[in-house]
Design an enzyme around this catalytic site. Structure first.
Site, PDB file in Angstrom:
ATOM      1  N   GLY A  51       0.834  -1.318   0.028  1.00 49.52           N
ATOM      2  CA  GLY A  51       0.046  -0.100  -0.188  1.00 49.52           C
ATOM      3  C   GLY A  51       0.744   1.344  -0.174  1.00 49.52           C
ATOM      4  N   CYS A  52       0.298   2.372   0.466  1.00 49.52           N
ATOM      5  CA  CYS A  52       0.893   3.632   0.386  1.00 49.52           C
ATOM      6  C   CYS A  52       2.359   3.356   1.171  1.00 49.52           C
ATOM      7  CB  CYS A  52       0.204   4.685   1.192  1.00 49.52           C
ATOM      8  SG  CYS A  52       0.873   6.334   1.510  1.00 49.52           S
ATOM      9  N   PHE A  53       3.409   3.757   0.730  1.00 52.77           N
ATOM     10  CA  PHE A  53       4.989   3.814   1.143  1.00 52.77           C
ATOM     11  C   PHE A  53       4.898   4.853   2.636  1.00 52.77           C
ATOM     12  CE2 PHE A  53       6.515   6.043  -2.850  1.00 52.77           C
ATOM     13  CZ  PHE A  53       5.747   7.269  -2.570  1.00 52.77           C
ATOM     14  N   TRP A  54       4.194   5.784   2.670  1.00 49.50           N
ATOM     15  CA  TRP A  54       4.034   6.583   3.968  1.00 49.50           C
ATOM     16  C   TRP A  54       3.868   5.796   4.992  1.00 49.50           C
ATOM     17  CZ3 TRP A  54       0.647  11.113   1.740  1.00 49.50           C
ATOM     18  CH2 TRP A  54       1.165  11.968   0.779  1.00 49.50           C
ATOM     19  N   CYS A  55       2.703   4.795   4.959  1.00 52.74           N
ATOM     20  CA  CYS A  55       2.382   4.114   6.162  1.00 52.74           C
ATOM     21  C   CYS A  55       3.493   3.072   6.343  1.00 52.74           C
ATOM     22  CB  CYS A  55       0.975   3.230   5.676  1.00 52.74           C
ATOM     23  SG  CYS A  55      -0.348   4.424   5.237  1.00 52.74           S
TER      24      CYS A  55
END
Length: 219
Positions: A51-55
């Site tokens: 999923g989102c790499f920020w997470c």
């Protein structure tokens, strides 16, 4: 009309050809031999897409033995992918993280456990509301030992939960570092609505259900 038909045929031919070339290129990535990154100064590297790499970046940096988590792109067939290009879904790349870790403190097997413990393991092509092939789940292996660990844990989890695990298993080829503004995004933008409403809750859910002795006091 007669003039238009040959033109449409021409366009469709090259459109299909480009699609076939793209699929062929992606299949070559999946079937390739893995590239192994050597340990340097006692630190190893591992690669995950979830999923989102920020997470994902924030989740791994909360774990003891992880020195750094870097956001980027991997798993595709194009060179020098950008955020905008990967979001089209046509590069084959997924948002991924490079984990720099001390294998004397945290093992690759534990990193895989963290991976599965921090996501919806059944969701295909995304996590939560982040949907698309650029958000799909991929675990990258660099050698046969890592591949065996991944496949055994994936099969064991599927049996335990009685579900199909969505994560794909790819031979690692190359990691492309994302744009500077993506790095340490959760730390640098704690008041961003996405961080407050998606990243931090996902991080907290992971921390609440993972052994406390493996987590840092802060990240």
């Amino acid at each position: 009309m007669k003039q238009i038909l040959p033109l449409l045929t021409f366009i469709l031919f090259f459109s299909c050809q480009n699609s076939a070339q793209s699929n062929t290129a992606q299949q070559e990535v999946i079937n390739s031999n893995p590239v192994e990154i050597p340990i340097e100064n006692g630190k190893a590297k591992a690669y995950f897409a979830s999923g989102c790499f920020w997470c994902v970046e924030a989740i791994y940096e909360s774990v003891k033995g992880v020195e750094e988590s870097i956001s980027g792109y991997s798993g595709g067939h194009t060179k020098n992918p950008t955020y905008e290009a990967s979001n089209t879904g046509r590069t084959g790349h997924a948002e991924a993280v490079e984990i720099i870790y001390d294998p004397k403190i945290v093992s690759f097997a534990t990193l895989v456990d963290i991976y599965f413990a921090s996501q919806d393991v059944t969701q295909v092509n995304g996590q939560g509301n982040d949907k698309g092939s650029q958000y799909r789940s991929i675990i990258f292996y660099q050698n046969e030992a890592q591949k065996r660990i991944i496949l055994e844990k994936k099969a064991g989890l599927a049996k335990q939960l009685g579900v199909k695990i969505a994560a794909e298993v790819y031979p690692f080829q190359k990691f492309w570092v994302a744009e500077d503004y993506h790095q340490d995004y959760e730390k640098n933008h704690p008041n961003n609505p996405y961080i407050k409403n998606v990243s931090i809750p996902r991080l907290n859910r992971f921390k609440a259900n993972f052994p406390k002795e493996l987590l840092k006091d802060s990240h």
